[in-house]
Design a protein around this motif. Structure first.
Motif, PDB file in Angstrom:
ATOM      1  N   GLU A  36     -48.210  58.261  85.788  1.00 32.48           N
ATOM      2  CA  GLU A  36     -48.132  57.169  86.566  1.00 32.48           C
ATOM      3  C   GLU A  36     -47.218  56.055  86.041  1.00 32.48           C
ATOM      4  O   GLU A  36     -47.115  55.628  85.102  1.00 32.48           O
ATOM      5  CB  GLU A  36     -49.609  56.545  86.489  1.00 32.48           C
ATOM      6  CG  GLU A  36     -49.961  55.122  87.286  1.00 32.48           C
ATOM      7  CD  GLU A  36     -51.466  54.793  87.043  1.00 32.48           C
ATOM      8  OE1 GLU A  36     -52.048  54.372  88.007  1.00 32.48           O
ATOM      9  OE2 GLU A  36     -51.823  54.625  85.825  1.00 32.48           O
ATOM     10  N   GLU A  37     -46.598  55.834  87.469  1.00 29.18           N
ATOM     11  CA  GLU A  37     -45.401  54.777  87.172  1.00 29.18           C
ATOM     12  C   GLU A  37     -45.689  53.322  87.495  1.00 29.18           C
ATOM     13  O   GLU A  37     -46.456  53.130  88.405  1.00 29.18           O
ATOM     14  CB  GLU A  37     -44.228  55.180  88.030  1.00 29.18           C
ATOM     15  CG  GLU A  37     -42.990  54.363  87.753  1.00 29.18           C
ATOM     16  CD  GLU A  37     -41.751  54.771  88.122  1.00 29.18           C
ATOM     17  OE1 GLU A  37     -40.634  54.257  87.604  1.00 29.18           O
ATOM     18  OE2 GLU A  37     -41.659  56.154  88.623  1.00 29.18           O
ATOM     19  N   ASN A  76     -48.533  52.854  92.598  1.00 30.74           N
ATOM     20  CA  ASN A  76     -49.618  53.818  93.393  1.00 30.74           C
ATOM     21  C   ASN A  76     -50.580  52.937  94.205  1.00 30.74           C
ATOM     22  O   ASN A  76     -51.092  53.181  95.276  1.00 30.74           O
ATOM     23  CB  ASN A  76     -50.042  54.765  92.934  1.00 30.74           C
ATOM     24  CG  ASN A  76     -51.057  54.646  91.738  1.00 30.74           C
ATOM     25  OD1 ASN A  76     -52.068  54.216  91.972  1.00 30.74           O
ATOM     26  ND2 ASN A  76     -50.611  54.873  90.570  1.00 30.74           N
ATOM     27  N   ILE A  77     -50.687  51.615  93.861  1.00 28.27           N
ATOM     28  CA  ILE A  77     -52.022  50.627  94.415  1.00 28.27           C
ATOM     29  C   ILE A  77     -51.153  49.829  95.468  1.00 28.27           C
ATOM     30  O   ILE A  77     -52.146  49.031  95.860  1.00 28.27           O
ATOM     31  CB  ILE A  77     -52.928  49.893  93.201  1.00 28.27           C
ATOM     32  CG1 ILE A  77     -51.882  48.801  92.507  1.00 28.27           C
ATOM     33  CG2 ILE A  77     -53.268  50.973  92.031  1.00 28.27           C
ATOM     34  CD1 ILE A  77     -52.630  47.871  91.843  1.00 28.27           C
ATOM     35  N   VAL A 102     -41.708  52.071  82.882  1.00 26.33           N
ATOM     36  CA  VAL A 102     -43.169  52.197  82.236  1.00 26.33           C
ATOM     37  C   VAL A 102     -43.791  53.086  82.706  1.00 26.33           C
ATOM     38  O   VAL A 102     -44.275  52.975  84.109  1.00 26.33           O
ATOM     39  CB  VAL A 102     -43.492  50.756  82.194  1.00 26.33           C
ATOM     40  CG1 VAL A 102     -45.128  50.665  81.720  1.00 26.33           C
ATOM     41  CG2 VAL A 102     -42.870  49.799  81.286  1.00 26.33           C
ATOM     42  N   ARG A 103     -44.302  54.062  82.062  1.00 21.16           N
ATOM     43  CA  ARG A 103     -45.157  55.309  82.596  1.00 21.16           C
ATOM     44  C   ARG A 103     -46.274  55.630  81.676  1.00 21.16           C
ATOM     45  O   ARG A 103     -46.105  55.384  80.411  1.00 21.16           O
ATOM     46  CB  ARG A 103     -44.424  56.407  82.918  1.00 21.16           C
ATOM     47  CG  ARG A 103     -43.209  56.123  83.989  1.00 21.16           C
ATOM     48  CD  ARG A 103     -42.398  57.487  84.084  1.00 21.16           C
ATOM     49  NE  ARG A 103     -41.346  57.203  85.119  1.00 21.16           N
ATOM     50  CZ  ARG A 103     -40.081  57.275  84.765  1.00 21.16           C
ATOM     51  NH1 ARG A 103     -39.755  57.471  83.373  1.00 21.16           N
ATOM     52  NH2 ARG A 103     -39.033  57.118  85.291  1.00 21.16           N
ATOM     53  N   ARG A 104     -47.363  56.218  82.414  1.00 25.31           N
ATOM     54  CA  ARG A 104     -48.624  56.646  81.371  1.00 25.31           C
ATOM     55  C   ARG A 104     -48.934  58.084  81.896  1.00 25.31           C
ATOM     56  O   ARG A 104     -49.091  58.054  83.449  1.00 25.31           O
ATOM     57  CB  ARG A 104     -49.561  55.620  81.066  1.00 25.31           C
ATOM     58  CG  ARG A 104     -50.355  55.305  82.139  1.00 25.31           C
ATOM     59  CD  ARG A 104     -51.631  54.375  81.788  1.00 25.31           C
ATOM     60  NE  ARG A 104     -52.384  53.622  83.317  1.00 25.31           N
ATOM     61  CZ  ARG A 104     -53.597  53.230  83.125  1.00 25.31           C
ATOM     62  NH1 ARG A 104     -53.905  52.764  81.858  1.00 25.31           N
ATOM     63  NH2 ARG A 104     -53.741  52.693  84.480  1.00 25.31           N
ATOM     64  N   ALA A 106     -44.135  53.134  96.965  1.00 22.08           N
ATOM     65  CA  ALA A 106     -45.328  53.179  96.008  1.00 22.08           C
ATOM     66  C   ALA A 106     -45.935  54.510  95.874  1.00 22.08           C
ATOM     67  O   ALA A 106     -47.068  54.784  96.144  1.00 22.08           O
ATOM     68  CB  ALA A 106     -46.427  52.041  96.474  1.00 22.08           C
ATOM     69  N   ALA A 107     -45.162  55.567  95.433  1.00 26.62           N
ATOM     70  CA  ALA A 107     -45.665  57.006  95.396  1.00 26.62           C
ATOM     71  C   ALA A 107     -46.799  56.875  94.167  1.00 26.62           C
ATOM     72  O   ALA A 107     -46.729  56.160  93.266  1.00 26.62           O
ATOM     73  CB  ALA A 107     -44.662  57.836  94.807  1.00 26.62           C
ATOM     74  N   THR A 108     -47.760  57.945  94.189  1.00 26.61           N
ATOM     75  CA  THR A 108     -48.761  58.162  93.282  1.00 26.61           C
ATOM     76  C   THR A 108     -48.206  58.470  91.853  1.00 26.61           C
ATOM     77  O   THR A 108     -48.882  57.952  90.841  1.00 26.61           O
ATOM     78  CB  THR A 108     -49.947  59.101  93.937  1.00 26.61           C
ATOM     79  OG1 THR A 108     -49.286  60.239  94.178  1.00 26.61           O
ATOM     80  CG2 THR A 108     -50.302  58.533  95.047  1.00 26.61           C
TER      81      THR A 108
END
Length: 316
Positions: free
Chosen positions: A164-165, A246-247, A263-265, A300-302
């Protein structure tokens, strides 16, 4: 060994807060309820409840036993649907637990596609602000499947969904909003007051972590409980916000910039050790549907491709 009825009595006493209300709810006499609770305490080897003048309180042993009692009742409550779930996934009920950003971002289109294929399956969604509470919920039997960051020391099946970015949200009139690279170095925001998250929110941990890595502690202009409020307040000019890309809705008044470094997780879907066929089918469906093209940040890709760089702070 404790019986199913005794576990049901324990949970009902805790949930109603008194033996009197529990007896009324269960349609039994209070002496019968008290007798079953004493039998349960004898079976487990110690007191589970302390009676107070107007309520009851769990003992340390009671706090340890309660999650297992809830899990046992949840499994028993789903047994009657297992046969129908196995035979074609035509009916049944699926309980899903997710962190807030997942229920706002990747989950709605997945649930829509699932619903079109399996209209007879009912969905119940439980949302949690922090991965610790999410993991406790699935471990305690409150859901069939959890969707969130990588769980800690999890013994059941885990499906990796991707990374998730995150984006930095600024107001349209912010001096950094028209940065030519479309990105912003976090240290450029070190002197700003942020749209932060409530202390028990998982994204509060993430924001603090990435800012400390960048060499500063973020100051809070405002703290929010709901993930969806952060980008709106940032777009209104209350301060920068770190939000899952994505939100963000398609038509949004604020400006999204990519943090530098990114920043990603990692997000996962996980279940208890022996999930039923419906849960397995949904987990596989989710893993397939959640993969998207990694170039979709601007829209805003998921999720980004799972071969991408590992997430910073992905276990928060």
């Amino acid at each position: 060994m404790p019986t199913f009825r005794q576990l049901e009595y324990l949970v009902t006493v805790v949930d109603t807060g008194s033996f009197t209300r529990a007896a009324e709810h269960l349609h039994v006499t209070q002496p019968a309820l008290s007798h079953q609770m004493r039998a349960l305490e004898s079976a487990v080897g110690g007191p589970l409840l302390e009676r107070l003048p107007r309520s009851v309180r769990l003992t340390p042993m009671g706090r340890a036993v309660l999650p297992h009692a809830r899990a046992a009742l949840a499994e028993a409550g789903r047994l009657h649907t297992v046969a129908r779930r196995t035979a074609g996934l035509e009916e049944g009920e699926l309980e899903i637990a997710a962190i807030y950003s997942v229920s706002l971002g990747i989950l709605p289109p997945v649930l829509r596609a699932w619903r079109q294929r399996h209209p007879g399956v009912r969905i119940r969604l439980r949302e949690y602000p922090h991965t610790d509470r999410l993991q406790a919920a699935i471990a305690g039997g409150r859901a069939d499947l959890a969707i969130g960051p990588v769980p800690v020391a999890w013994e059941g099946p885990i499906h990796e969904l991707g990374a998730e970015e995150f984006a930095i949200v600024l107001s349209a009139d912010d001096p950094l909003a028209d940065h030519p690279t479309g990105s912003v170095v976090l240290t450029d925001l070190a002197d700003r007051a942020w749209v932060h998250y409530a202390p028990d929110h998982g994204l509060a941990d993430l924001l603090d972590h990435v800012c400390v890595e960048a060499g500063f502690h973020p100051q809070a202009a405002i703290r929010v409980e709901q993930t969806s409020a952060a980008p709106l307040l940032a777009a209104a000019g209350l301060g920068p916000a770190l939000v899952p890309a994505n939100i963000i809705p398609p038509h949004f008044d604020g400006v999204l910039l990519r943090p530098d470094p990114p920043v990603r997780r990692t997000l996962t879907a996980y279940t208890r050790a022996r999930p039923d066929p419906l849960t397995v089918a949904f987990a596989d469906f989710l893993a397939d549907q959640a993969r998207v093209d990694p170039t979709g940040f601007a829209a805003a890709a998921t999720l980004v491709d799972r071969t991408d760089t590992p997430a910073r702070g992905q276990n928060l």
